[in-house]
Design a protein around this motif. Sequence first.
Motif, mmCIF file in Angstrom:
data_model
loop_
_atom_site.group_PDB
_atom_site.id
_atom_site.type_symbol
_atom_site.label_atom_id
_atom_site.label_comp_id
_atom_site.label_asym_id
_atom_site.label_seq_id
_atom_site.Cartn_x
_atom_site.Cartn_y
_atom_site.Cartn_z
ATOM 1 N N PRO A 184 0.803 -1.267 0.181
ATOM 2 C CA PRO A 184 0.182 -0.062 0.061
ATOM 3 C C PRO A 184 0.691 1.227 -0.144
ATOM 4 O O PRO A 184 0.409 2.258 -0.532
ATOM 5 N N GLN A 185 1.999 1.180 0.682
ATOM 6 C CA GLN A 185 2.709 2.670 0.600
ATOM 7 C C GLN A 185 3.454 2.867 -0.710
ATOM 8 O O GLN A 185 3.624 4.172 -0.719
ATOM 9 N N ASP A 186 3.340 1.952 -1.677
ATOM 10 C CA ASP A 186 3.641 2.362 -2.815
ATOM 11 C C ASP A 186 2.747 3.364 -3.618
ATOM 12 O O ASP A 186 3.184 3.699 -4.532
ATOM 13 N N LEU A 187 1.529 3.191 -3.120
ATOM 14 C CA LEU A 187 0.476 3.968 -3.885
ATOM 15 C C LEU A 187 0.483 5.450 -3.475
ATOM 16 O O LEU A 187 0.008 6.293 -4.114
ATOM 17 N N GLU A 188 1.225 5.867 -2.412
ATOM 18 C CA GLU A 188 1.463 7.148 -1.931
ATOM 19 C C GLU A 188 1.833 7.938 -2.848
ATOM 20 O O GLU A 188 2.844 7.876 -3.523
ATOM 21 N N GLY A 189 0.973 9.164 -3.019
ATOM 22 C CA GLY A 189 1.212 10.130 -4.022
ATOM 23 C C GLY A 189 0.980 9.839 -5.536
ATOM 24 O O GLY A 189 0.934 10.851 -6.245
ATOM 25 N N LEU A 190 0.488 8.703 -5.779
ATOM 26 C CA LEU A 190 -0.102 8.491 -7.030
ATOM 27 C C LEU A 190 -1.599 8.693 -7.241
ATOM 28 O O LEU A 190 -2.373 8.683 -6.404
ATOM 29 N N THR A 191 -2.047 9.503 -8.786
ATOM 30 C CA THR A 191 -3.331 9.892 -8.670
ATOM 31 C C THR A 191 -3.763 8.754 -9.628
ATOM 32 O O THR A 191 -3.501 8.292 -10.848
ATOM 33 N N LEU A 192 -5.108 8.159 -9.047
ATOM 34 C CA LEU A 192 -5.270 7.042 -9.996
ATOM 35 C C LEU A 192 -7.122 7.063 -10.148
ATOM 36 O O LEU A 192 -7.601 7.634 -9.393
ATOM 37 N N ARG A 193 -7.294 7.076 -11.428
ATOM 38 C CA ARG A 193 -8.801 7.137 -11.702
ATOM 39 C C ARG A 193 -9.307 5.661 -11.330
ATOM 40 O O ARG A 193 -9.070 4.582 -11.100
#
Length: 349
Positions: A184-193
Amino acid sequence: LGDNVNHNARFTAHAASCYTSKFKQLNLTLLCAGLLGLPLMAHAEEITPTNLRLATVVNTEDTYHIAAERFQQLVREQTDGAVSVEIFPNASLGDERTILEGMQIGTVDMGVITNGPVANFVDEFSVFELPFLFPSAESAYSVLDGEIGQEILGKLENVNLKGLAFAERGFRNITNSQHAINAPQDLEGLTLRVIENEVYVDTFRELGANAVPMAWTEALTALQQGTIDGQENPVNAIHAFNLAETQDYLTMTRHIYAPAIFIMSLPAWNGLQEEVQKIVLDAASEASSYAREQNAIMEAEQLAELAEAGMEINESPEIAAFQEAVAPVYEKYGDQFGDYLQRIQEEVK
């Protein structure tokens, strides 16, 4: 005179015998037809020629379109061509919300629609969107095709829609253009639709991503322009829309099992003859099963082609960490669906 009397008597007996034989033969024919379930005539009543407009937002390579074509074929065959199905792919009749609204007022006859947008019309459909709810496709099929799924499908009639059958979008996975994702920490800062559904939005915000709800047609443009970093969808959609062109990384989180639904305008459904209603219902069910089978067959090949196109695929992310991170979603929505969540959890144990 005596010869004539005898001759007439023999003729009368012969005629009676023939009549009795023919009567018995007719009865036997009728009896056999009844026992074998054969129709005594082509249709109880002549089927009124009808054209149904079926809309999707996908291209012709997508599983939705495969299901729609199978449905089209079955309806044509079962009605001897009296009922035709015209398919409108590629969002030519609007996005999924627009299609659903069109069905409500009768300007669109039917569609194959993703579960997420349907949940905006009937809240109970959102229970299927809870992350990591189904451990396998088979467990999802058991719930959707069983008592729970059919109860929820029936609720569409309250909003002027007719639910026919659960087809399949499949288990959803994450793609992005920035870096590999393993936890989950790898998703921080990513903008996902994400799908325009509050459960999806909250799920990905709990995972640390900037979740942006938008229609799929808008998402494709945003991915190409780089205004969003990624999205989440099943392998069949990632492959069908050539997302390897804009997305370098695919993580097989299988975080949500997403049904698709054959839905019809309730006014259009009510306008069909009873015989045609049964044909349409059966065809939707068979086409849905066919779509599921095709998904299972094609996934390994599609993953291989995505890898060949340059996409880096992580097939073993830290699922336990993802499951732990989304626990607050269950706390927030657990009581929203009456007893449906508890019943589903008991069934899939």
